[in-house]
Design an enzyme around this catalytic site. Structure first.
Site, PDB file in Angstrom:
ATOM      1  N   GLY A  10      12.843 -10.989  17.152  1.00  0.00           N
ATOM      2  CA  GLY A  10      12.447 -11.777  15.992  1.00  0.00           C
ATOM      3  C   GLY A  10      12.363 -10.890  14.774  1.00  0.00           C
ATOM      4  O   GLY A  10      13.022  -9.850  14.708  1.00  0.00           O
ATOM      5  N   SER A  11      11.548 -11.276  13.852  1.00  0.00           N
ATOM      6  CA  SER A  11      11.501 -10.571  12.574  1.00  0.00           C
ATOM      7  C   SER A  11      10.720  -9.259  12.691  1.00  0.00           C
ATOM      8  O   SER A  11       9.861  -9.111  13.554  1.00  0.00           O
ATOM      9  CB  SER A  11      10.872 -11.462  11.513  1.00  0.00           C
ATOM     10  OG  SER A  11       9.593 -11.859  11.940  1.00  0.00           O
ATOM     11  N   THR A  12      11.015  -8.346  11.789  1.00  0.00           N
ATOM     12  CA  THR A  12      10.348  -7.042  11.812  1.00  0.00           C
ATOM     13  C   THR A  12       8.846  -7.191  11.556  1.00  0.00           C
ATOM     14  O   THR A  12       8.040  -6.498  12.175  1.00  0.00           O
ATOM     15  CB  THR A  12      11.005  -6.093  10.805  1.00  0.00           C
ATOM     16  OG1 THR A  12      12.348  -5.829  11.252  1.00  0.00           O
ATOM     17  CG2 THR A  12      10.276  -4.755  10.707  1.00  0.00           C
TER      18      THR A  12
ATOM     19  N   GLU B 116      13.400  -6.187  19.421  1.00  0.00           N
ATOM     20  CA  GLU B 116      14.703  -6.331  18.756  1.00  0.00           C
ATOM     21  C   GLU B 116      14.428  -7.060  17.462  1.00  0.00           C
ATOM     22  O   GLU B 116      14.109  -8.243  17.465  1.00  0.00           O
ATOM     23  CB  GLU B 116      15.666  -7.159  19.622  1.00  0.00           C
ATOM     24  CG  GLU B 116      15.833  -6.652  21.041  1.00  0.00           C
ATOM     25  CD  GLU B 116      16.781  -5.476  21.154  1.00  0.00           C
ATOM     26  OE1 GLU B 116      17.308  -5.009  20.128  1.00  0.00           O
ATOM     27  OE2 GLU B 116      16.966  -5.002  22.285  1.00  0.00           O
TER      28      GLU B 116
ATOM     29  N   GLY C  23       7.277  -8.266  14.749  1.00  0.00           N
ATOM     30  CA  GLY C  23       7.362  -7.126  15.671  1.00  0.00           C
ATOM     31  C   GLY C  23       6.275  -6.109  15.373  1.00  0.00           C
ATOM     32  O   GLY C  23       5.620  -5.568  16.270  1.00  0.00           O
TER      33      GLY C  23
ATOM     34  N   LYS D  64       8.587 -17.676  26.064  1.00  0.00           N
ATOM     35  CA  LYS D  64       8.295 -18.651  25.016  1.00  0.00           C
ATOM     36  C   LYS D  64       9.484 -18.779  24.072  1.00  0.00           C
ATOM     37  O   LYS D  64       9.810 -17.854  23.337  1.00  0.00           O
ATOM     38  CB  LYS D  64       7.068 -18.263  24.191  1.00  0.00           C
ATOM     39  CG  LYS D  64       6.637 -19.423  23.289  1.00  0.00           C
ATOM     40  CD  LYS D  64       5.719 -19.019  22.167  1.00  0.00           C
ATOM     41  CE  LYS D  64       6.465 -18.629  20.909  1.00  0.00           C
ATOM     42  NZ  LYS D  64       7.252 -19.714  20.302  1.00  0.00           N
TER      43      LYS D  64
ATOM     44  N   CYS E 263      20.957 -11.417  13.490  1.00  0.00           N
ATOM     45  CA  CYS E 263      20.205 -10.197  13.179  1.00  0.00           C
ATOM     46  C   CYS E 263      21.132  -9.055  12.795  1.00  0.00           C
ATOM     47  O   CYS E 263      20.796  -8.224  11.971  1.00  0.00           O
ATOM     48  CB  CYS E 263      19.357  -9.814  14.379  1.00  0.00           C
ATOM     49  SG  CYS E 263      20.309  -9.805  15.891  1.00  0.00           S
TER      50      CYS E 263
ATOM     51  N   GLU F 248      16.473  -8.623   4.211  1.00  0.00           N
ATOM     52  CA  GLU F 248      17.269  -9.414   5.143  1.00  0.00           C
ATOM     53  C   GLU F 248      17.215 -10.878   4.709  1.00  0.00           C
ATOM     54  O   GLU F 248      16.148 -11.495   4.713  1.00  0.00           O
ATOM     55  CB  GLU F 248      16.718  -9.268   6.563  1.00  0.00           C
ATOM     56  CG  GLU F 248      17.534 -10.041   7.581  1.00  0.00           C
ATOM     57  CD  GLU F 248      16.936 -10.007   8.974  1.00  0.00           C
ATOM     58  OE1 GLU F 248      15.715 -10.161   9.100  1.00  0.00           O
ATOM     59  OE2 GLU F 248      17.708  -9.853   9.938  1.00  0.00           O
TER      60      GLU F 248
END
Ligand code: NAD
Ligand code: MN
Length: 808
Positions: free
Chosen positions: A244-246, A266, A249, A191, A300, A397
Site C-alpha cells: 500500500g502507500s508509504t 511493498e 507502511g 484483509k 506502484c 506519487e
C-alpha cells in the site's frame, strides 16, 4: 453503427464482455460475509459496507465489515490450523496449491469480469494479465512447497501471518501474499482493500472447493481503521505483509515496532522511464503506454517520470501525443478499451488537484481530444512538460494516468535524475546499446529494472523496493524468506545447549589448562593502562567532538583504558565518510575477498594480544578468550570466502529473455554490536556487511570496546579503504538511535536490549530504512549456525531484478 459504416470508417465497434455471469454470482451471495475457518460468518456487529462499480458509480453489493473481535476469531482459526498445516509434508501442500492454481484457471472468466466490475480496470488487462499471473503465482509456489524440505531445510514457517493489500491489483496482490505464505507452511488472515473485496471472496469459494484445511486461509473484509488496524496490532500474529502507500507502511512500522513481528512492506514509487537517443522510438512510445496508462496509472511501479535525452525530446513527444490521441478510454468491460475507470471519484479528484497544482507551479499539460465518459471515475491520459525536478509533480506519487517529462544530456545526468526521489521501486531503461543499458541498470536505485520493456512481472522474479518503496521481496526464492525464520530460532533453549556443547568440544581439556597457565604468566607482565584510542572515521583516528572520554575498566575494577565519547556530530561525520567510500561496492568481489583474508592474516599475527584484551575486559578465562579469537579468524575466512560466492541468479520468466537477479549492497549500514564477545560479535557483523560491499558505522560493545578499537591498526594495515569501516565509541543506545534516525543511513543492525530494539524500529520509519534487531534475545556467536552464514548475507544485501529481453 452498421457493419458497413464500420468498414468504411475503420472505427471500433462495441465489443462488450458479458457481465451477467458475474452479476448473478454476486446476486446469489449478497450480502457477503467473512471467511473464517472455511465458513461464511456474519460479522459480530453485523456491519456492512457498499462496494461499487467505479465505471458506473453504481452499487454492486454489500460486504461484511470486520472489527477487532472478528479479526480475533480469524487469527484464532489461523493459529489453530497452523500446527498441522506447517507439519503437512511439502508434497501435500504442493498438491493443494496446484489445485488452487487449476481452479483459478477454471474460474478465470468469472474472476476477470468480477475484477473489472469491482475495480474499473479493463477486461483486456484482467483477462490477459491479472488472472493468468495469479494462476502462475500459485503454480510456481506449489513448486517451492514441494522443494522446501530439501532446499530450505534450515528454515521454518513464521506462523500466523496477517496480510493487507491495496485495491489496484486485488487478486494479484492476494496471490503474491498467499502463495508464498502457504508454500512455506504458514497460515493466513488476509484483509482486502475496502474498494475491491469481491475477487478475494470468490477466491475463498475456491479454497472451499479445493478442500484446503479449515483455518489455513481466512479472509476478513473491512475498513483500514477497524479490520486493518486490529490485524496489525494483534498479539498472536507473527508477521505482517503489507502492500500500500508509504504513509500507511510507515505507520505499520511504528505500530509493530518492538513486537518481534516480521514485516515486509511493498510501498509507493515514482519510477523513472529513461530514454536514450539511440532507442527505437516507436517501441518507446508503446512502452510509455504500458508504463503509465496500464491500469490507469494506478500501479506502484508505474513509469511516471519520463526522462528523455534532450536531443530527441521533440521527436519522442510528438510521436507520443499522436499515440495518446488514439488511446480509447471508456467502459472497462469493452474489449477494445485501453483505459478504464479510476478506483473512486475521490481518487480522480485528488489526481485532478495534483495536476492543477503542477500547472500552477509552471508545468504545461497536454491531453488528447477524446472525451471521457460523463459518469464514472474517468480521467484522461495526461502528459506534463516543463516540469522541474524538484516540483510537486516530479516528486509526489500521483497514482493516476499522469506522466511528467524531463530531459537529460548525459548518462550521468540521467542517473542523477532517476535517483532524485525518495522511492526506489522500479526503473525502465531504453537504448539500443545494451552496454549502456547494462551499465545504467546497477546504478539506478530500484528493485526492478526493465531494459527496453516495462511493467513485466513473473512469479520467479522477485519484486520489491529500495529506500522508501519498502523492504522485502515478493516472488522468486528471495521472496520465500519473508515467510521463514531460521530453524534454530524455534527452540532457543535447545539451540543454546547445542552451542555451549560445541564450544566445549572445540577445546581439548588439555589445551585449556595449558592456555590458562599462559594467561596467568602473562597478565602480570601487562601494564595497567594501555593506549587511549580515538574514534575511527574516514580511515583516520579522530578526536571525539565532545572532547570527553569514557573509562573502560576490567571486571575487577582496574582501569584498562579510555575511549572517546561519540555524539551526534561524530555519527554525522562517520556517515558522511561511509557514503564517500561507496565505490567499495562497485569494486570487484575478488578484491574485497582478498582484503578480508588479509585482515584475518593480520589478526592472526596478534592473536595472543587480542585474547588478553578480551580476558582483561571480560574476566573470562584465557582459554575462552583465545577460542573467541580463533572463531573470529574462522569467521573472517568464511566471509572472505562468501564475498565472491554469494551471487545472484538468472531467472527464466515466460518471455524471450532473462532476468538477472543481482544481490546488491544496501549502502551505509549502522551496526550496534552486542555486549558479549567483544571481538567476535564485532567481526561477525562487520565482516558480512563489508563483504557484500556495504560501508559501515559501527558502535562496538559498550562494556568492552577495546577489542574493536584495537582493530584500527589491523584495518590500516589490511588495505581497507578509508571510510569503509568507521567506528564510534560511546553510549550504544543513544548513538544507535541517532543512526536509526539518520536519513543517509540505509539500514541499522542492533544487538542489544528489547527496549533498544523497539526504539530502533520506531526511529527507522523516518526514511523506512531496513532494520535487523534481536529484541533482546541472545544469539550464540560462537555457534556457526547462529553466528554466521546466509542470514547475515541476506541482511547485507538487496535483490535487484534486471529484465533483459532479447531477440528481434
Ligand atoms: P493504502 O495504503 O491506503 O491501503 C492499502 C491497504 O491497507 C488497504 O487494504 C487498507 O485498508 C489498509 N490500511 C490502510 N491504513 C491502514 C492502517 N492504518 N492499518 C492497517 N491497514 C491499513 O493504499 P491504497 O490506496 O489501497 O493503494 C495505493 C498505494 O499502494 C499506492 O501508494 C501504491 O504505490 C501502493 N502500492 C504498492 C505496491 C507495491 O508492490 N509496492 C503495489 C500496489 C500498490
Ligand atoms: Mn468496487
Amino acid at each position: 453503427m452498421s457493419v458497413m459504416d464500420i468498414f468504411e470508417t475503420m472505427e471500433y465497434g462495441p465489443a462488450p464482455e458479458a457481465s451477467s455471469l458475474a452479476l448473478n454470482w454476486i446476486q446469489a451471495r449478497q450480502p457477503f460475509q467473512l471467511f473464517i475457518n472455511n465458513q461464511w460468518v456474519k460479522p459480530l456487529q453485523e456491519q456492512y459496507f457498499e462496494s461499487s462499480n467505479p465505471a458506473t458509480s453504481k452499487a454492486l453489493t454489500q460486504i461484511a465489515s470486520a472489527d477487532a473481535a472478528d479479526v480475533d476469531a480469524a487469527v484464532a482459526a489461523a493459529r489453530q490450523a497452523f500446527p498441522s498445516w506447517s507439519k503437512t509434508p511439502g508434497h501435500g501442500r504442493a498438491r493443494y496449491m496446484y489445485a488452487l492454481a487449476r481452479h483459478i484457471q477454471k474460474h478465470a472468466r468469472l474472476l476477470a469480469v468480477l475484477e473489472s466490475l469491482d475495480n474499473g480496470k479493463t477486461i483486456r488487462e484482467t483477462r490477459d494479465i491479472d488472472i493468468p499471473l495469479v494462476a502462475r503465482h500459485f503454480y510456481y509456489h506449489a513448486g517451492w512447497a514441494q522443494l522446501m524440505e530439501s532446499e530450505l531445510a534450515d528454515y521454518q514457517p513464521v506462523g500466523v501471518v496477517g496480510q493487507i493489500i491495496p485495491w489496484n491489483f486485488p487478486l494479484l496482490m492476494l496471490a503474491w501474499k498467499i502463495a508464498p505464505a502457504l508454500a512455506m507452511g504458514n497460515t493466513v488472515v488476509l484483509k482486502p482493500a475496502r474498494y475491491t473485496s469481491l475477487s478475494a471472496l470468490k477466491f475463498a469459494e475456491i479454497v472451499q472447493e479445493v478442500g484446503l484445511p479449515a483455518g489455513v486461509i481466512n479472509i476478513v473484509t473491512g475498513e483500514a481503521s477497524k479490520a486493518g488496524d486490529a490485524l496489525v496490532k494483534h498479539p498472536d500474529v507473527n508477521k505482517i505483509a503489507f502492500t500500500g502507500s508509504t504513509d500507511v507502511g510507515r505507520s505499520i512500522r511504528r505500530t509493530t515496532a518492538g513486537s518481534g513481528k516480521k514485516l515486509s512492506l511493498e510501498l509507493g514509487g515514482k519510477s523513472p522511464f529513461i530514454v536514450f537517443d539511440d532507442a527505437d522510438l516507436d517501441s518507446v512510445v508503446e512502452g510509455v503506454v504500458d508504463a503509465i496508462w496500464f491500469n490507469q496509472g494506478q500501479v506502484c511501479c508505474a513509469g511516471s517520470r519520463l526522462l528523455v535525452q534532450e536531443n530527441i525530446t521533440d521527436r519522442l513527444l510528438s510521436k507520443l501525443r499522436a499515440r495518446m490521441e488514439n488511446l480509447r478510454i471508456g467502459d472497462p468491460l469493452d474489449k477494445t478499451m485501453d483505459i478504464g475507470a479510476l478506483i473512486s471519484p475521490a481518487q480522480r479528484d485528488e489526481i485532478a488537484h495534483l495536476v492543477a497544482q503542477g500547472i500552477a507551479e509552471g508545468a504545461e499539460a497536454w491531453q488528447p481530444s477524446s472525451i471521457c465518459p460523463a459518469s464514472g471515475s474517468f480521467f484522461p491520459p495526461t502528459l506534463l512538460t516543463n516540469v522541474s525536478p524538484a516540483s510537486t509533480l516530479a516528486q509526489i506519487e500521483i497514482f493516476g494516468p499522469v506522466l511528467v517529462a524531463m530531459t537529460f544530456r548525459t548518462p550521468a545526468e540521467a542517473i542523477e535524475l532517476a535517483n532524485n526521489t525518495r522511492y526506489g521501486l522500479a526503473a525502465s531503461i531504453w537504448s539500443d546499446n545494451i552496454n549502456l543499458a547494462l551499465d545504467i541498470a546497477p546504478k539506478v536505485k530500484a528493485g526492478s529494472v526493465w531494459i527496453n520493456c516495462t511493467n513485466l512481472f513473473d512469479a520467479s522474479c522477485g519484486f520489491g523496493g529500495y529506500r522508501e518503496s519498502g523492504y522485502g521481496r515478493e516472488g522468486g526464492k528471495e521472496g520465500l524468506y519473508e515467510y521463514l525464520k531460521p530453524a534454530w530460532q524455534s527452540n532457543t533453549a535447545k539451540a543454546s545447549l547445542k552451542a555451549d556443547n560445541a564450544q566445549e568440544e572445540a577445546m581439548d581439556v588439555q589445551d585449556v589448562s595449558i592456555l590458562n597457565e599462559i594467561q596467568e604468566a602473562t597478565t602480570e607482565a601487562l601494564p595497567a593502562i594501555d593506549r587511549t584510542p580515538k574514534l575511527f572515521i574516514d580511515g583516520k583516528q579522530a578526536r571525539p567532538d565532545s572532547g570527553y572520554s569514557l573509562t573502560i575498566t576490567s571486571v575487577d575494577g582496574r582501569v584498562l583504558g579510555e575511549v572517546g565519547e561519540g555524539n551526534r556530530k561524530d555519527i554525522r561525520n562517520a556517515v558522511e565518510a561511509a557514503h564517500k567510500a561507496s565505490a567499495w561496492a562497485t569494486g570487484s568481489a575478488h578484491n574485497r575477498a582478498q582484503i578480508l583474508f588479509y585482515l584475518a592474516e593480520n589478526l592472526a599475527a596478534r592473536e595472543v594480544e587480542f585474547a588478553h584484551r578480551i580476558v582483561a575486559q571480560t574476566g573470562r578465562s584465557y582459554a575462552d578468550a583465545f577460542h573467541e579469537v580463533q572463531v573470529s579468524l574462522s569467521r573472517l575466512f568464511s566471509y572472505a570466502a562468501w564475498t565472491d560466492k554469494y551471487e545472484g541468479s538468472v531467472h527464466r520468466p515466460p518471455l524471450r529473455g532473462v532476468t538477472l537477479a543481482l544481490k546488491e549492497a544496501i549502502g551505509v549500514i549502522g551496526i550496534a554490536c552486542p555486549d558479549e564477545y567483544p571481538l567476535l560479535g564485532f567481526l561477525s557483523l562487520v565482516a558480512p556487511a563489508i563483504a557484500m560491499g556495504n560501508t559501515v558505522v559501527v558502535l562496538p560493545s559498550p562494556g568492552a570496546p577495546l577489542s574493536a578499537t584495537d582493530c584500527y591498526q589491523l584495518f590500516e594495515t589490511s588495505d581497507i579503504p578509508a571510510g569503509v569501516i568507521n567506528i564510534v565509541t560511546g553510549d550504544r543506545e543513544s548513538l544507535s538511535q541517532i543512526l536509526a534516525e539518520h536519513h543517509d543511513v540505509n539500514a541499522v543492525w542492533y544487538f542489544g536490549s528489547a527496549a533498544g530494539s523497539k526504539s530502533i524500529e520506531l526511529a527507522s520509519s523516518s526514511n523506512m530504512k531496513r532494520t535487523w534487531v534481536n529484541y533482546g534475545h541472545a544469539r550464540h556467536w560462537l555457534d556457526r549456525v547462529q553466528g554466521e552464514g546466509e542470514e547475515f548475507l541476506r541482511e547485507a544485501t538487496q535483490v535487484k531484478n534486471i529484465w533483459v529481453p532479447f531477440g528481434e
